[in-house]
Design a protein around this motif. Sequence first.
Motif, mmCIF file in Angstrom:
data_model
loop_
_atom_site.group_PDB
_atom_site.id
_atom_site.type_symbol
_atom_site.label_atom_id
_atom_site.label_comp_id
_atom_site.label_asym_id
_atom_site.label_seq_id
_atom_site.Cartn_x
_atom_site.Cartn_y
_atom_site.Cartn_z
ATOM 1 N N ASN A 168 -4.500 -3.823 -5.236
ATOM 2 C CA ASN A 168 -3.560 -4.901 -5.539
ATOM 3 C C ASN A 168 -3.371 -5.079 -7.043
ATOM 4 O O ASN A 168 -2.287 -5.457 -7.493
ATOM 5 C CB ASN A 168 -4.049 -6.205 -4.912
ATOM 6 C CG ASN A 168 -3.797 -6.250 -3.413
ATOM 7 O OD1 ASN A 168 -2.801 -5.720 -2.936
ATOM 8 N ND2 ASN A 168 -4.696 -6.866 -2.670
ATOM 9 N N ARG A 169 -4.412 -4.796 -7.807
ATOM 10 C CA ARG A 169 -4.270 -4.880 -9.262
ATOM 11 C C ARG A 169 -3.280 -3.839 -9.764
ATOM 12 O O ARG A 169 -2.473 -4.116 -10.666
ATOM 13 C CB ARG A 169 -5.635 -4.698 -9.924
ATOM 14 C CG ARG A 169 -5.668 -5.082 -11.393
ATOM 15 C CD ARG A 169 -7.063 -4.994 -11.959
ATOM 16 N NE ARG A 169 -7.935 -6.012 -11.367
ATOM 17 C CZ ARG A 169 -8.950 -5.756 -10.561
ATOM 18 N NH1 ARG A 169 -9.238 -4.507 -10.232
ATOM 19 N NH2 ARG A 169 -9.699 -6.731 -10.081
ATOM 20 N N ARG A 170 -3.302 -2.657 -9.179
ATOM 21 C CA ARG A 170 -2.325 -1.635 -9.553
ATOM 22 C C ARG A 170 -0.913 -2.061 -9.166
ATOM 23 O O ARG A 170 0.049 -1.770 -9.903
ATOM 24 C CB ARG A 170 -2.673 -0.300 -8.879
ATOM 25 C CG ARG A 170 -3.877 0.403 -9.505
ATOM 26 C CD ARG A 170 -4.012 1.824 -8.990
ATOM 27 N NE ARG A 170 -4.467 1.849 -7.599
ATOM 28 C CZ ARG A 170 -5.733 1.901 -7.242
ATOM 29 N NH1 ARG A 170 -6.685 1.902 -8.156
ATOM 30 N NH2 ARG A 170 -6.074 1.939 -5.958
ATOM 31 N N ARG A 171 -0.769 -2.753 -8.046
ATOM 32 C CA ARG A 171 0.558 -3.229 -7.653
ATOM 33 C C ARG A 171 1.070 -4.282 -8.632
ATOM 34 O O ARG A 171 2.255 -4.294 -8.982
ATOM 35 C CB ARG A 171 0.504 -3.805 -6.232
ATOM 36 C CG ARG A 171 0.224 -2.760 -5.158
ATOM 37 C CD ARG A 171 0.396 -3.341 -3.774
ATOM 38 N NE ARG A 171 0.163 -2.332 -2.741
ATOM 39 C CZ ARG A 171 -0.948 -2.239 -2.019
ATOM 40 N NH1 ARG A 171 -1.929 -3.113 -2.192
ATOM 41 N NH2 ARG A 171 -1.076 -1.295 -1.116
ATOM 42 N N ILE A 172 0.197 -5.176 -9.072
ATOM 43 C CA ILE A 172 0.608 -6.196 -10.038
ATOM 44 C C ILE A 172 1.049 -5.550 -11.343
ATOM 45 O O ILE A 172 2.101 -5.898 -11.909
ATOM 46 C CB ILE A 172 -0.555 -7.185 -10.291
ATOM 47 C CG1 ILE A 172 -0.838 -8.001 -9.033
ATOM 48 C CG2 ILE A 172 -0.230 -8.112 -11.456
ATOM 49 C CD1 ILE A 172 -2.076 -8.864 -9.132
ATOM 50 N N ILE A 173 0.261 -4.589 -11.826
ATOM 51 C CA ILE A 173 0.622 -3.898 -13.069
ATOM 52 C C ILE A 173 1.949 -3.171 -12.904
ATOM 53 O O ILE A 173 2.804 -3.169 -13.803
ATOM 54 C CB ILE A 173 -0.506 -2.929 -13.481
ATOM 55 C CG1 ILE A 173 -1.764 -3.713 -13.854
ATOM 56 C CG2 ILE A 173 -0.066 -2.052 -14.651
ATOM 57 C CD1 ILE A 173 -2.978 -2.855 -14.122
ATOM 58 N N GLY A 174 2.153 -2.562 -11.738
ATOM 59 C CA GLY A 174 3.405 -1.862 -11.492
ATOM 60 C C GLY A 174 4.611 -2.796 -11.531
ATOM 61 O O GLY A 174 5.655 -2.451 -12.102
ATOM 62 N N VAL A 218 3.268 -12.896 -7.847
ATOM 63 C CA VAL A 218 3.900 -12.249 -9.000
ATOM 64 C C VAL A 218 5.297 -11.756 -8.622
ATOM 65 O O VAL A 218 6.256 -11.913 -9.383
ATOM 66 C CB VAL A 218 3.022 -11.084 -9.508
ATOM 67 C CG1 VAL A 218 3.750 -10.283 -10.578
ATOM 68 C CG2 VAL A 218 1.704 -11.615 -10.067
ATOM 69 N N THR A 238 -1.874 -12.914 -4.583
ATOM 70 C CA THR A 238 -1.564 -12.825 -6.008
ATOM 71 C C THR A 238 -0.411 -11.858 -6.241
ATOM 72 O O THR A 238 0.488 -12.129 -7.052
ATOM 73 C CB THR A 238 -2.804 -12.370 -6.791
ATOM 74 O OG1 THR A 238 -3.885 -13.251 -6.508
ATOM 75 C CG2 THR A 238 -2.542 -12.374 -8.281
ATOM 76 N N VAL A 239 -0.428 -10.723 -5.534
ATOM 77 C CA VAL A 239 0.668 -9.759 -5.674
ATOM 78 C C VAL A 239 1.986 -10.390 -5.232
ATOM 79 O O VAL A 239 3.006 -10.280 -5.929
ATOM 80 C CB VAL A 239 0.390 -8.489 -4.848
ATOM 81 C CG1 VAL A 239 1.512 -7.476 -5.020
ATOM 82 C CG2 VAL A 239 -0.926 -7.867 -5.264
ATOM 83 N N LEU A 257 4.832 -5.680 -13.165
ATOM 84 C CA LEU A 257 5.021 -6.136 -14.546
ATOM 85 C C LEU A 257 5.645 -5.042 -15.409
ATOM 86 O O LEU A 257 6.537 -5.316 -16.223
ATOM 87 C CB LEU A 257 3.687 -6.594 -15.131
ATOM 88 C CG LEU A 257 3.037 -7.805 -14.467
ATOM 89 C CD1 LEU A 257 1.693 -8.115 -15.104
ATOM 90 C CD2 LEU A 257 3.944 -9.027 -14.541
ATOM 91 N N VAL A 258 5.168 -3.808 -15.236
ATOM 92 C CA VAL A 258 5.721 -2.698 -16.011
ATOM 93 C C VAL A 258 7.185 -2.484 -15.655
ATOM 94 O O VAL A 258 8.033 -2.257 -16.533
ATOM 95 C CB VAL A 258 4.894 -1.428 -15.776
ATOM 96 C CG1 VAL A 258 5.607 -0.206 -16.346
ATOM 97 C CG2 VAL A 258 3.515 -1.562 -16.412
#
Length: 298
Positions: free
Chosen positions: A46-52, A187, A183-184, A54-55
């Motif tokens: 899920n952290r990778r999904r959030i970063i994706g 966002v 959280t995902v 935002l990027v």
Amino acid sequence: MARKFTRKRWRRPQRLRLDETPVVRRKDMAVLTILPIGPQEAWPENRRRIIGLLVLFLAVCALEGAAVAATPLAWWTGLFPPVFGLLYLAGGARWGDAWIQRALGAAGHDSPQLLGQIKALAARISMDVPDLLVAPGETPNAFGFGLRRKWIVTTAGASSLGLLEAEAMLAHEIVHLRDGDATVSSVYVLLAGAADVVVKAMGAPAGVVALLSIPVWPACLVVRVLGARAFPRDREHRADVAAALLTRYPPAVGKLLSGVPREQAGSPLGATDRFWLAPRAAGPGMTVDERTAAIGEM
């Protein structure tokens, strides 16, 4: 005569995942357990999904700025979209929870039954007790979100559920909060639903700050279209299975899913429609009927 000592060969236990068929041995036939993905495995994904997300948002803001700079206007006007995008992200991280709450029309919940159940479930998995809110809606439904804090929103119609079904509903959303799914989705809602947030969150704390998203609405539209691919198809099914194990009573989850209406009215914040327990809009995920059939096999 002394018995000869023989050392048994040690075998590494196999880790079970929801997307794999569990190994069943003869000694396991009496009690068959399916282990869900735990937070230690779900959070990195899920952290990778959030970063994706935002990027993707900032990249489109940068492209928008480059397009503005290529016009006859001054070159520095191309800095506006990226700067406003960064400011909106900063404001959303600080006040995004209040904006989403205001846009949903949610208020504090005063049901002793639901409050007691949510405290017991949170204590069972050693998690902080999330705040409970109630939003308009005649049919039972629930939605979990959280940026700085954790929230569970239930519709007013959820008060008509029985004890077991209400516990299953809260457990489903607590699993989303524990594993980072909420959280995902928060966002995504903050970015993809920026237009709705601006219009409906003006009365929330620092709601005027949401106006910073207006120059980057094209980027928000791209996130709404492309960011939906960040969510796996079986996202809700995994939460169903984990909720069944958390409550220790899978039939309650099955009864909850079979009892919710298949046709749901849209929520005040359209970007959240696909993230409710019973989705309020059609999406690429599993249907409620498919989830009901899958949970019935436990």
